[in-house]
Enzyme design. Structure first.
Site, mmCIF file in Angstrom:
data_model
loop_
_atom_site.group_PDB
_atom_site.id
_atom_site.type_symbol
_atom_site.label_atom_id
_atom_site.label_comp_id
_atom_site.label_asym_id
_atom_site.label_seq_id
_atom_site.Cartn_x
_atom_site.Cartn_y
_atom_site.Cartn_z
ATOM 1 C CB CYS A 98 -0.972 -0.008 1.174
ATOM 2 S SG CYS A 98 -0.208 -0.471 2.736
ATOM 3 C CE1 TYR A 99 0.625 5.176 3.020
ATOM 4 C CE2 TYR A 99 0.313 3.109 4.216
ATOM 5 C CZ TYR A 99 -0.075 4.410 3.951
ATOM 6 O OH TYR A 99 -1.145 4.944 4.591
#
Lengths: 418, 135
Positions: free
Chosen positions: A151-152
């Site tokens: 997600c990052y």
């Protein structure tokens, strides 16, 4: 609103409420003096009449307050990044929070600073200077890395940031506004010593002190009757708040007959919006041979609810004493007793007598700027820009039994585990 | 006749030797001690006004350097950034000539450049770094 019955003749308890004082602020009828001016008012009128005459007393202090820092939310980059390590102008920031939240601590030295390898080190730039530069509107170089997640995914970031572009940016100071403090002397070292109290000269060559004395916030409300969680304050030129007692809050320190602690005692945890602050009241400072700190301007507006509050706010430098502590050995090793207790009135003459010697005094806290803060706050109250707040919750006071604990040292390897 | 102001930094090894008085005798100079800060077993510092023929003064300085004294000529100025100064007072106690002093009523820190011997001690001691040396 509390009833005023009997208040006209004899001040008993709470003859004025916060609401009544705030109403006077709104209508412009409020009578405000600084804590320095209140010394004369109470001296002339006595506490009862002073309490009837004066509604609000403003205080101020401007000194190095190491336990300071700021939370910054820098906003999300594209692609997103969960920052693992971050540096602001090469000063490491704490990134052990959510993806783009950072805490920059005031005393953090710049990466690669020679520190005290060549003693005394100069400590020219650190977290405190980053905070000052942010408030001054300067661009700050942010460098960050990350291990990357689904997600990052972003791993590296190298960019300029500016206070105006940040989401939240607020100062959060775990310990400010120390209620009284030590006077540092050097009794035993055969050289000058370099401390957070400045350069302390050998052979009792100086006495370094650090309090605004009669102007200092907590010395004007020694039992924290009107300052607690939620109290609005002057912080760095902005309106900030008390969020908790400060760390090392020590309300059970011995007190004199006026209730004034005879050494370091209460402290405040404070919070305020960096975007509203003024670099005149938030100044990065370097202590030779010690490290970086942040000079913080802080003030309170104390409601004069009754004669007791008038008496408290009428405190003068002659009524406040500080312990004289040796910093060449005793402070570091938690040994010994104070050499003496001296009043701020004596300290402010420029010298004190110790062990038969005339010792020059040197302050670290700017009284000039403390006075300026109290005057500024007085102006804010007079024009209705600053209303008083009754604490949501009081701070632990002298009757709390809460003291300041030393570390319970339990050497690893010799333990009997619980 | 000329007067040159110098800051002499003595290493520990020279403290028990009369280097200054030998230089004065050898080069036929007069002197004013503006400040002396010397303790056994430590580095020493002396701020000296040397009075005499300019070439003799130069000779004395060169000779003292040969002996191991660090000689800093006072051809420099210390200046204060008044905007940066917060009037805290941390400098007062380290200033050897009281050029930096606090007014006991106003609590402002004054800087009297006439009294300053430009030793530079205040520069790293000033917490907001308001003092600097210019050459």
């Amino acid at each position: 609103m509390s009833p005023r019955a009997g208040a006209s003749e004899r001040v008993v308890t709470l003859p004025k409420s916060y609401d009544e004082i705030n109403e006077k602020i709104r209508t412009g009828e409020v009578v405000v003096v600084t804590a320095e001016e209140m010394v004369g008012v109470v001296g002339e009128l006595g506490p009862e009449r002073a309490a009837k005459k004066v509604d609000v007393v403003t205080t101020g202090t401007f000194g190095p307050m190491c336990s300071s820092g700021a939370f910054l939310n820098i906003g999300h980059s594209t692609p997103r990044m969960k920052i693992t390590n971050a540096w602001l102008n090469d000063v490491p920031a704490c990134a052990g929070l959510a993806a783009v939240d950072l805490y920059i601590g005031a005393t953090e030295p710049a990466a690669g600073d020679p520190l005290n390898r060549e003693h005394p080190g100069e400590f020219s730039y650190g977290g405190a200077h980053v905070i000052e530069d942010l408030i001054a509107g300067k661009d700050i170089h942010l460098r960050a890395d990350a291990y990357g997640t689904d997600c990052y995914p972003r791993r590296e970031l190298d960019t300029w940031i500016n206070l105006r572009d940040l989401n939240e940016a607020y100062m959060l100071n775990p310990r400010n506004a120390y209620q009284n403090y030590n006077v540092a002397v050097n009794q035993f070292a055969d050289r000058d010593i370099y401390t957070y109290m400045g350069v302390v000269k050998r052979d009792l060559g100086s006495a370094n002190y650090c309090s605004a004395g009669q102007l200092s916030p907590l010395l004007n409300d020694p039992y924290y009757r009107t300052v607690g969680i939620g109290t609005r304050i002057f912080l760095g030129g902005a309106q900030g708040y008390v969020y908790w007692q400060g760390t090392q809050h020590d309300p059970t320190t011995p007190r004199n007959e006026r209730g004034v602690p005879t050494g370091g005692a209460g402290t405040l945890g404070t919070v305020g919006d960096l975007k509203e602050m003024d670099p005149r009241y938030i100044v990065g400072v370097s202590f030779y041979g010690y490290g970086v700190s942040l000079a913080v301007g802080l003030g309170t507006a104390i409601p004069v609810l009754d004669a007791e509050m008038a008496r408290f706010t009428g405190v003068s430098d002659a009524d406040i004493t500080a312990p004289v502590i040796d910093y060449s050995r005793n402070y570091a090793h938690n040994e010994g007793e104070p050499l003496a207790h001296v009043s701020y009135a004596a300290l402010k003459t420029g010298s004190i007598e110790l062990e038969g010697k005339t010792v020059p005094t040197t302050p670290l806290s700017s009284y000039v700027r403390a006075r300026e803060i109290a005057q500024t706050l007085k102006g804010w109250v007079q024009v209705g820009e600053f209303l008083l707040t009754e604490p949501v919750q009081p701070l632990p006071s002298a009757d709390s039994g809460e003291g300041f604990k030393a570390l319970n040292y339990r050497p690893v390897g010799e333990e009997e585990c619980e | 006749m000329a007067e040159s102001r110098v800051v002499l930094h003595f290493p520990k090894s020279l403290l028990d030797q009369p280097v200054t008085s030998m230089a004065i005798e050898r080069f036929n100079l007069r002197f004013n001690i503006l400040r002396a800060d010397i303790t056994a077993d430590q580095e020493g510092l002396m701020v000296l006004g040397l009075v005499g023929e300019p070439e003799k003064i130069e000779g004395a300085i060169a000779w003292m350097r040969e002996q191991g004294v660090r000689v800093q000529p006072l051809e420099q100025d210390v200046v204060r950034d008044d905007e940066r100064c917060t009037d805290c007072g941390a400098c007062i106690v380290v200033c050897p000539t009281a050029a930096l002093a606090m007014d006991t009523d106003s609590r402002e820190v004054s800087f009297n450049a006439e009294e300053c011997v430009a030793c530079g001690i205040c520069v790293p001691v000033c917490p907001p770094r308001a003092m600097s040396i210019t050459f």
